[in-house]
Write a protein that holds these residues in place. Sequence first.
Motif, PDB file in Angstrom:
ATOM      1  N   VAL A 195      16.389 123.086  75.587  1.00  0.00           N
ATOM      2  CA  VAL A 195      17.362 122.098  76.063  1.00  0.00           C
ATOM      3  C   VAL A 195      16.663 121.164  77.054  1.00  0.00           C
ATOM      4  N   ILE A 196      16.923 119.880  76.899  1.00  0.00           N
ATOM      5  CA  ILE A 196      16.446 118.885  77.878  1.00  0.00           C
ATOM      6  C   ILE A 196      17.682 118.355  78.599  1.00  0.00           C
ATOM      7  N   ILE A 197      17.719 118.538  79.918  1.00  0.00           N
ATOM      8  CA  ILE A 197      18.877 118.067  80.687  1.00  0.00           C
ATOM      9  C   ILE A 197      18.496 116.772  81.397  1.00  0.00           C
ATOM     10  N   VAL A 198      19.178 115.693  81.037  1.00  0.00           N
ATOM     11  CA  VAL A 198      19.030 114.414  81.741  1.00  0.00           C
ATOM     12  C   VAL A 198      20.193 114.333  82.728  1.00  0.00           C
ATOM     13  N   THR A 199      19.846 114.283  84.002  1.00  0.00           N
ATOM     14  CA  THR A 199      20.923 114.312  85.003  1.00  0.00           C
ATOM     15  C   THR A 199      20.711 113.281  86.103  1.00  0.00           C
ATOM     16  N   PRO A 200      21.799 112.618  86.519  1.00  0.00           N
ATOM     17  CA  PRO A 200      21.696 111.781  87.719  1.00  0.00           C
ATOM     18  C   PRO A 200      21.699 112.675  88.946  1.00  0.00           C
ATOM     19  N   GLU A 201      21.258 112.104  90.064  1.00  0.00           N
ATOM     20  CA  GLU A 201      21.398 112.811  91.350  1.00  0.00           C
ATOM     21  C   GLU A 201      22.609 112.225  92.065  1.00  0.00           C
ATOM     22  N   TYR A 202      23.589 113.084  92.362  1.00  0.00           N
ATOM     23  CA  TYR A 202      24.766 112.660  93.115  1.00  0.00           C
ATOM     24  C   TYR A 202      24.801 113.421  94.432  1.00  0.00           C
ATOM     25  N   ASN A 203      24.642 112.690  95.515  1.00  0.00           N
ATOM     26  CA  ASN A 203      24.675 113.305  96.845  1.00  0.00           C
ATOM     27  C   ASN A 203      23.760 114.528  96.915  1.00  0.00           C
ATOM     28  N   GLY A 204      22.584 114.355  96.395  1.00  0.00           N
ATOM     29  CA  GLY A 204      21.562 115.392  96.468  1.00  0.00           C
ATOM     30  C   GLY A 204      21.750 116.526  95.474  1.00  0.00           C
ATOM     31  N   GLY A 205      22.805 116.475  94.650  1.00  0.00           N
ATOM     32  CA  GLY A 205      23.039 117.557  93.695  1.00  0.00           C
ATOM     33  C   GLY A 205      23.263 117.000  92.297  1.00  0.00           C
ATOM     34  N   TYR A 206      23.724 117.876  91.411  1.00  0.00           N
ATOM     35  CA  TYR A 206      23.972 117.425  90.042  1.00  0.00           C
ATOM     36  C   TYR A 206      25.476 117.240  89.837  1.00  0.00           C
ATOM     37  N   PRO A 207      25.865 116.454  88.823  1.00  0.00           N
ATOM     38  CA  PRO A 207      27.274 116.088  88.702  1.00  0.00           C
ATOM     39  C   PRO A 207      28.159 117.247  88.242  1.00  0.00           C
ATOM     40  N   ALA A 208      29.432 117.149  88.580  1.00  0.00           N
ATOM     41  CA  ALA A 208      30.407 118.180  88.224  1.00  0.00           C
ATOM     42  C   ALA A 208      30.493 118.363  86.711  1.00  0.00           C
ATOM     43  N   SER A 209      30.289 117.281  85.968  1.00  0.00           N
ATOM     44  CA  SER A 209      30.338 117.367  84.500  1.00  0.00           C
ATOM     45  C   SER A 209      29.301 118.361  83.978  1.00  0.00           C
ATOM     46  N   LEU A 210      28.152 118.420  84.634  1.00  0.00           N
ATOM     47  CA  LEU A 210      27.084 119.322  84.202  1.00  0.00           C
ATOM     48  C   LEU A 210      27.383 120.764  84.625  1.00  0.00           C
TER      49      LEU A 210
END
Length: 186
Positions: free
Chosen positions: A76-91
């Motif tokens: 699995v390759i996870i492409v994730t934005p950084e939101y407030n130093g963490g990963y998004p709730a969707s993930l």
Amino acid sequence: MQKLVIISSSIRDGRKSHRVALYVLDFIRQNTIADVEMLDLREYAFPLFHERLKYQESPLPEVIEFAEKVRSADGVIIVTPEYNGGYPASLKNVIDLLTDDWSRKPVAFVPVSDGPFGGSQVVTSLQFTLWKIGALTVPGPLRIPDVINAFDDSGTPSDKPAMDKRTAALINQLLRFIESKKNMQD
Ligand SMILES: Cc1cc2nc3c(=O)[nH]c(=O)nc-3n(C[C@H](O)[C@H](O)[C@H](O)COP(=O)(O)O)c2cc1C
């Protein structure tokens, strides 16, 4: 040929990290590296899950489909934005949904930000969560800073040779983890 899935995690209107997910998908296909499919969390538009899939009485068909795609993937390759130093709730929503299925799953990270640090903080929390549930997390994430200038809307990088080189390195690492997993005793 190995089977990979890319999870595109941002569900925001006007999201930019999806550009990177489109690029990685195209890179793998163009170079015939693996069978690859995009799992776009914005398209799935899942509700906030109250419980893990194995305890849901009547899961939605698209949830079952998503789970099956992750389960059957070699990596699995996870492409994730950084939101407030963490990963998004969707993930987090889908990581917790599949809790047990992450065990021994080779996972590579592509953290993305519009600032200069390329989502370097998001990896800390994401790596910890996946380590805790037994995933085989690949070191050396493909960090993408300044995403707005680094990629256009369709996912074309501004410096393709450099991006291709870094992407190939990440995917080679992931494929090595997939190979190594074959030698692990259950
Ligand atoms: C709620 C929220 C929090 C954010 N926090 C950070 C952050 O901590 N660090 C950072 O570099 N960028 C942060 N950003 C900006 C993202 O890097 C930027 O939106 C980027 O394009 C990736 O997210 P996207 O795919 O949702 O567009 C934040 C954006 C949002 C919407």
